[in-house]
Design a protein around this motif. Sequence first.
Motif, PDB file in Angstrom:
ATOM      1  N   THR A  25       0.852  -1.183   0.000  1.00  0.00           N
ATOM      2  CA  THR A  25       0.000   0.000   0.000  1.00  0.00           C
ATOM      3  C   THR A  25       0.887   1.232   0.000  1.00  0.00           C
ATOM      4  N   HIS A  26       0.921   1.939  -1.126  1.00  0.00           N
ATOM      5  CA  HIS A  26       1.719   3.156  -1.240  1.00  0.00           C
ATOM      6  C   HIS A  26       0.836   4.367  -0.991  1.00  0.00           C
ATOM      7  N   ALA A  27       1.320   5.274  -0.160  1.00  0.00           N
ATOM      8  CA  ALA A  27       0.580   6.494   0.165  1.00  0.00           C
ATOM      9  C   ALA A  27       1.246   7.681  -0.516  1.00  0.00           C
ATOM     10  N   TYR A  28       0.453   8.415  -1.269  1.00  0.00           N
ATOM     11  CA  TYR A  28       0.917   9.665  -1.875  1.00  0.00           C
ATOM     12  C   TYR A  28      -0.207  10.682  -1.782  1.00  0.00           C
ATOM     13  N   SER A  29       0.146  11.936  -1.662  1.00  0.00           N
ATOM     14  CA  SER A  29      -0.830  13.021  -1.750  1.00  0.00           C
ATOM     15  C   SER A  29      -0.099  14.274  -2.203  1.00  0.00           C
ATOM     16  N   VAL A  30      -0.783  15.119  -2.929  1.00  0.00           N
ATOM     17  CA  VAL A  30      -0.204  16.414  -3.291  1.00  0.00           C
ATOM     18  C   VAL A  30       0.147  17.191  -2.036  1.00  0.00           C
ATOM     19  N   ALA A  31      -0.630  17.016  -0.978  1.00  0.00           N
ATOM     20  CA  ALA A  31      -0.319  17.658   0.296  1.00  0.00           C
ATOM     21  C   ALA A  31      -1.050  16.920   1.416  1.00  0.00           C
ATOM     22  N   PHE A  32      -0.294  16.334   2.322  1.00  0.00           N
ATOM     23  CA  PHE A  32      -0.891  15.732   3.515  1.00  0.00           C
ATOM     24  C   PHE A  32      -1.176  16.822   4.543  1.00  0.00           C
ATOM     25  N   ALA A  33      -2.232  16.610   5.336  1.00  0.00           N
ATOM     26  CA  ALA A  33      -2.592  17.544   6.399  1.00  0.00           C
ATOM     27  C   ALA A  33      -2.114  17.016   7.746  1.00  0.00           C
ATOM     28  N   ASP A  34      -1.905  17.936   8.681  1.00  0.00           N
ATOM     29  CA  ASP A  34      -1.425  17.541  10.011  1.00  0.00           C
ATOM     30  C   ASP A  34      -2.335  16.512  10.668  1.00  0.00           C
ATOM     31  N   HIS A  35      -3.636  16.690  10.519  1.00  0.00           N
ATOM     32  CA  HIS A  35      -4.563  15.836  11.253  1.00  0.00           C
ATOM     33  C   HIS A  35      -4.680  14.426  10.669  1.00  0.00           C
ATOM     34  N   GLU A  36      -4.108  14.192   9.471  1.00  0.00           N
ATOM     35  CA  GLU A  36      -4.274  12.887   8.842  1.00  0.00           C
ATOM     36  C   GLU A  36      -2.983  12.078   8.713  1.00  0.00           C
ATOM     37  N   ILE A  37      -1.837  12.701   8.934  1.00  0.00           N
ATOM     38  CA  ILE A  37      -0.580  12.035   8.625  1.00  0.00           C
ATOM     39  C   ILE A  37      -0.377  10.763   9.438  1.00  0.00           C
ATOM     40  N   ASP A  38      -0.741  10.762  10.702  1.00  0.00           N
ATOM     41  CA  ASP A  38      -0.536   9.562  11.525  1.00  0.00           C
ATOM     42  C   ASP A  38      -1.375   8.399  11.013  1.00  0.00           C
ATOM     43  N   GLU A  39      -2.597   8.675  10.594  1.00  0.00           N
ATOM     44  CA  GLU A  39      -3.470   7.618  10.082  1.00  0.00           C
ATOM     45  C   GLU A  39      -2.985   7.126   8.726  1.00  0.00           C
ATOM     46  N   VAL A  40      -2.460   8.028   7.911  1.00  0.00           N
ATOM     47  CA  VAL A  40      -1.884   7.630   6.631  1.00  0.00           C
ATOM     48  C   VAL A  40      -0.731   6.654   6.859  1.00  0.00           C
ATOM     49  N   VAL A  41       0.183   7.012   7.737  1.00  0.00           N
ATOM     50  CA  VAL A  41       1.344   6.166   8.025  1.00  0.00           C
ATOM     51  C   VAL A  41       0.914   4.812   8.570  1.00  0.00           C
ATOM     52  N   ALA A  42      -0.110   4.797   9.391  1.00  0.00           N
ATOM     53  CA  ALA A  42      -0.572   3.548  10.006  1.00  0.00           C
ATOM     54  C   ALA A  42      -1.105   2.563   8.977  1.00  0.00           C
ATOM     55  N   HIS A  43      -1.557   3.047   7.825  1.00  0.00           N
ATOM     56  CA  HIS A  43      -2.193   2.179   6.834  1.00  0.00           C
ATOM     57  C   HIS A  43      -1.329   1.929   5.593  1.00  0.00           C
ATOM     58  N   CYS A  44      -0.104   2.438   5.540  1.00  0.00           N
ATOM     59  CA  CYS A  44       0.699   2.297   4.325  1.00  0.00           C
ATOM     60  C   CYS A  44       1.976   1.505   4.576  1.00  0.00           C
TER      61      CYS A  44
END
Length: 368
Positions: free
Chosen positions: A77-96
């Motif tokens: 699972t690769h995570a990319y975004s044009v811009a990650f937000a502060d409130h979501e980065i931890d959840e993104v990392v947890a799932h990638c």
Amino acid sequence: MQETISTPYYLIDKSALLRNLQIMDRVRAQSGAKVLLALKCFATWSVFDLMREHMDGTTSSSLYEVKLGQQKFGGETHAYSVAFADHEIDEVVAHCDKIIFNSINQLERFAPAAMGKPVGLRLNPGVSCAGFDLADPARPFSRLGESDPARILSVIDRLSGVMIHNNCENDDFARFDALLCEVERRYGAILQRLQWVSLGGGISFTSPGYALDAFCERLRHFSSKWGVQVYLEPGEATVRHTTTLEVSVLDTSFNGKQLAVVDSSTEAHMLDLLIYRETAPIGDGQGEHIYQICGKTCLAGDIFGEGRFARPLQVGDRISIGDAGGYTMVKKNWFNGIHMPAIAVRELDGSVRLVRDFSYDDYVSSLS
């Protein structure tokens, strides 16, 4: 079963999907590349059971896509975004499994939160193959990725890989090869210090007649030369010619052309037709009766395209509108409050099952 499903609905044909997936098997075997589904193009998880047997995982453009890929598809699972937000980065990392940043600013801000997972950066080589300025990642003043080799080298010790997405509906292998040569020329000092490189999507290698053997050899050579694992991120190439939008005729008229209004809409159900001013394939190109197939919204330009039919269309006739897989279901909306198309799947044995229907309650709950 298909005749009992009320229109409109998207119909995904698993046999057609399998043909594309078997080409991906060949690419994986001959080139050594790994193949990730681009969820921004197609995220209908009802057919992930088949797709995961022929692909290595998913790539995403948002937190929700990261979670969908990890929970419904599996694999890498690769995570990319044009811009990650502060409130979501931890959840993104947890799932990638890997996280790719669009800019050095984002890398410096959020890499400490990556919890030791592989970190990548998007590169923008400034050259591309894109037929539309709207979709050209190398357009002037593009915000998509870092271009300056010196700036990228300044953070190279923090990177395990890069993502380069500079193809869009490119069915010309020679053009792909030329673009990749330019990447190698400009970023060789970076490539030799990486573990993996994603070449993104937009490469139409499942198109009929594509130079597949040459493509596989080019990928294999690139991987060997730079000592990297190559990733591809096909979206449209995965679902090309696999899905139709099934509609019914509601009305017919003549105003210089024969017109037929159907129970669907381009703006609501095939939005890319409007965005890129294209028309959808309708019918098989045979028959003496030509109709312009129109959507039912109030938008004057709500037109799917023209099709030929063996006999005059009548109210109640059903029509199949082609190429309704990529960038359709992920973009559908409730414009004009039109009924959302259901989703059905034709299984490998030919049976058709309804996997999702939508109602007025769904419309209400999407608003406030």
